[in-house]
Scaffold this active site. Structure first.
Site, PDB file in Angstrom:
ATOM      1  N   ARG A 221       0.818  -1.215   0.000  1.00  0.00           N
ATOM      2  CA  ARG A 221       0.000   0.000   0.000  1.00  0.00           C
ATOM      3  C   ARG A 221       0.858   1.275   0.000  1.00  0.00           C
ATOM      4  NH1 ARG A 221      -5.004   1.800   0.838  1.00  0.00           N
ATOM      5  NH2 ARG A 221      -5.035   2.912   2.808  1.00  0.00           N
TER       6      ARG A 221
ATOM      7  N   HIS B 188      -6.684   9.461  11.210  1.00  0.00           N
ATOM      8  CA  HIS B 188      -6.359   8.029  11.182  1.00  0.00           C
ATOM      9  C   HIS B 188      -4.878   7.759  10.952  1.00  0.00           C
ATOM     10  CE1 HIS B 188     -10.859   7.046  10.183  1.00  0.00           C
ATOM     11  NE2 HIS B 188     -10.661   7.339  11.447  1.00  0.00           N
TER      12      HIS B 188
ATOM     13  N   GLY C 282     -16.129  12.965  -0.241  1.00  0.00           N
ATOM     14  CA  GLY C 282     -15.738  11.564  -0.430  1.00  0.00           C
ATOM     15  C   GLY C 282     -15.629  10.717   0.819  1.00  0.00           C
ATOM     16  N   THR C 283     -16.589  10.880   1.711  1.00  0.00           N
ATOM     17  CA  THR C 283     -16.587   9.993   2.874  1.00  0.00           C
ATOM     18  C   THR C 283     -17.948   9.332   3.018  1.00  0.00           C
ATOM     19  OG1 THR C 283     -16.284   9.796   5.264  1.00  0.00           O
ATOM     20  CG2 THR C 283     -16.980  11.945   4.466  1.00  0.00           C
TER      21      THR C 283
END
Ligand code: NAD
Ligand code: ZN
Length: 250
Positions: free
Chosen positions: A67, A116, A191-192
């Protein structure tokens, strides 16, 4: 709709943005929903957890190296740049993101709250050691090795400094985000899915304290029912149109 969003932002006193994986989709970073089976047929929920790391740290590190490599090749898109520009215009006061991909920083956003964590940040599982791999220059070395990374201070196992499923959010970032949400009169949500808590409280707090919500998403989300303006559009295209209108107003 775009016109109304542009007016809200141009006339705002303290606007903030709240972003999720959808803002980075056009940069080639898949959202979790668009992710399923992308890496060895695993779902992110099976890899991004403390249990998975305890059980098989090799597998989790292999996933994170993959990732990191994918994300380091990704570039910010029009939406990331537009938010940085809105900040330099004095309209946007902060960006609160659930993303770990560093693309807001790359685009030039200064006041960034990462709820996060950050995929290029690693931390020790035993002592207080932390390292930002983009700055220490060890990213290449990190991606090239296949063994488990060890803490240079105490020799314990290192882990990605991101929030895994079931883990609490970093307290200082969360407090700062709530403080900004209480102050904000406009929040631009991009965009959540708005279903991951406590992050999803942020637009709710803005609304409860009398502020307005502008939402950009290709689909309806958990936030759509309380949004004042909903722009059903990919983030890059929506932000480009919005910027043109805002510049016509100020
Ligand atoms: P999510 O994957 O649950 O939802 C993404 C949302 O973006 C959806 O509502 C979808 O409709 C929308 N979307 C997809 N493409 C879009 C586009 N081009 N323009 C506008 N909207 C678009 O993402 P989330 O709500 O951020 O989920 C939370 C978790 O996923 C977070 O914990 C985050 O850390 C993690 N995550 C981060 C990244 C990243 O850093 N880029 C990527 C995947 C997941
Ligand atoms: Zn250590």
């Amino acid at each position: 709709m775009i016109e109304e969003a542009a007016k809200l932002l141009a006339r705002s006193r303290f606007a903030i943005a709240f972003t999720g994986a959808g803002i980075s989709a056009e940069s080639g970073v898949p959202t979790f929903r668009g992710f399923n089976g992308l890496w060895k047929k695993h779902r992110p929920e099976e890899l991004a957890t403390p249990e998975a790391f305890r059980k098989d740290p090799y597998l989790v590190w292999e996933f994170y190296r993959w990732r990191m490599d994918l994300i380091r090749k990704a570039k910010p898109n029009r939406a990331h740049y537009a938010l940085a520009e809105l900040e330099s215009m004095g309209i946007l006061k902060a960006v609160i993101t659930q993303n770990v991909d560093d693309l807001h920083r790359e685009a030039g956003t200064g006041n960034l709250i990462e709820l996060h964590g950050n995929i290029f940040q690693v931390k020790c599982t035993s002592c207080g050691y932390g390292e930002y791999l983009k700055e220490s220059g060890r990213l290449e070395e990190f991606l090239a090795q296949s063994n488990l990374p060890q803490c240079p201070d105490c020799g314990s196992l290192l882990r990605p400094d991101v929030v895994w499923f079931g883990e609490p959010l970093p307290r200082s970032a969360l407090n700062e985000a709530f403080r900004l949400a209480e102050r904000a009169d406009v929040v631009l949500v991009i965009g959540t899915s708005g279903v991951v808590y406590p992050a999803a409280y942020i637009p709710q707090i803005v609304k409860e304290t009398g502020g307005r919500i502008i939402e950009i998403n290709t689909e309806e989300s958990g936030i759509t029912p309380i949004a004042d303006v909903f722009l059903r559009c990919p983030a890059g295209e929506a932000m480009e149109k919005l910027m043109t209108r805002i510049k016509g107003l100020i």
